[in-house]
Design a protein around this motif. Sequence first.
Motif, PDB file in Angstrom:
ATOM      1  N   MET A 153     -20.166  30.828 -24.445  1.00  0.00           N
ATOM      2  CA  MET A 153     -21.412  30.958 -23.723  1.00  0.00           C
ATOM      3  C   MET A 153     -22.561  31.073 -24.716  1.00  0.00           C
ATOM      4  O   MET A 153     -22.439  31.660 -25.771  1.00  0.00           O
ATOM      5  CB  MET A 153     -21.390  32.216 -22.859  1.00  0.00           C
ATOM      6  CG  MET A 153     -20.325  32.209 -21.795  1.00  0.00           C
ATOM      7  SD  MET A 153     -20.625  30.870 -20.655  1.00  0.00           S
ATOM      8  CE  MET A 153     -19.013  30.199 -20.564  1.00  0.00           C
ATOM      9  N   ASP A 171     -26.708  28.526 -18.453  1.00  0.00           N
ATOM     10  CA  ASP A 171     -26.904  29.272 -19.691  1.00  0.00           C
ATOM     11  C   ASP A 171     -28.262  28.905 -20.268  1.00  0.00           C
ATOM     12  O   ASP A 171     -28.604  27.725 -20.349  1.00  0.00           O
ATOM     13  CB  ASP A 171     -25.817  28.934 -20.710  1.00  0.00           C
ATOM     14  CG  ASP A 171     -24.452  29.425 -20.262  1.00  0.00           C
ATOM     15  OD1 ASP A 171     -24.363  30.582 -19.829  1.00  0.00           O
ATOM     16  OD2 ASP A 171     -23.487  28.647 -20.348  1.00  0.00           O
ATOM     17  N   GLN A 176     -27.789  34.401 -18.622  1.00  0.00           N
ATOM     18  CA  GLN A 176     -26.499  33.958 -18.090  1.00  0.00           C
ATOM     19  C   GLN A 176     -26.522  34.107 -16.576  1.00  0.00           C
ATOM     20  O   GLN A 176     -26.307  35.181 -16.041  1.00  0.00           O
ATOM     21  CB  GLN A 176     -25.362  34.781 -18.694  1.00  0.00           C
ATOM     22  CG  GLN A 176     -25.206  34.562 -20.175  1.00  0.00           C
ATOM     23  CD  GLN A 176     -24.106  35.412 -20.773  1.00  0.00           C
ATOM     24  OE1 GLN A 176     -23.607  36.343 -20.162  1.00  0.00           O
ATOM     25  NE2 GLN A 176     -23.729  35.078 -21.986  1.00  0.00           N
TER      26      GLN A 176
END
Length: 174
Positions: free
Chosen positions: A1, A33, A113
């Motif tokens: 991520m 993201d 996120q």
Amino acid sequence: MFFCFQAFAGASSISIKHAELNAQGEVYKLNADLEIALNENIEEAINKGVPVTFLYEFELVRPRTFWFDDEIVTASTSISVSYHALSRQYLVSQSGRQTSHEILSEAMIELVQLYDWKVLDKTLIESNREYAATLNVKLDQTKLPKAIQVEAIGSEDWNLAAEQFEWIPKDLNQ
């Protein structure tokens, strides 16, 4: 991520690194993201207790050749971050849910996120059609206190928005 949070005297920025729609049951959920860098003015405002709100806007359209695109769905949500001096905690609020964090960089993780945001019912999707999706993210200046809104009108420090992220969602018909 991907996660990036930087506080520096330079310009602030938002960039969307990745976004995708995932089928879960009878809905599609958006995962994205981002990278957000805040300048000193925005970070100082947060540290003084000013709530700073980021607006996330999603749109799904069916492109048409000889007419305007057919808008299937638009959705928006906002995430607010502020500092509560009494508890010495950074508070992040989204859709009635609030979390607290000891340091700003931890709170910023929830801004960069974005997961499991329900944006679309499967019943709106027609088989054998192509769709295009867009995601926009910006600092919502309308949610700032009036005194800061006046300052924000002519200031690059408070004009914080990502370049529109566009993609063709795959497997929408499954």
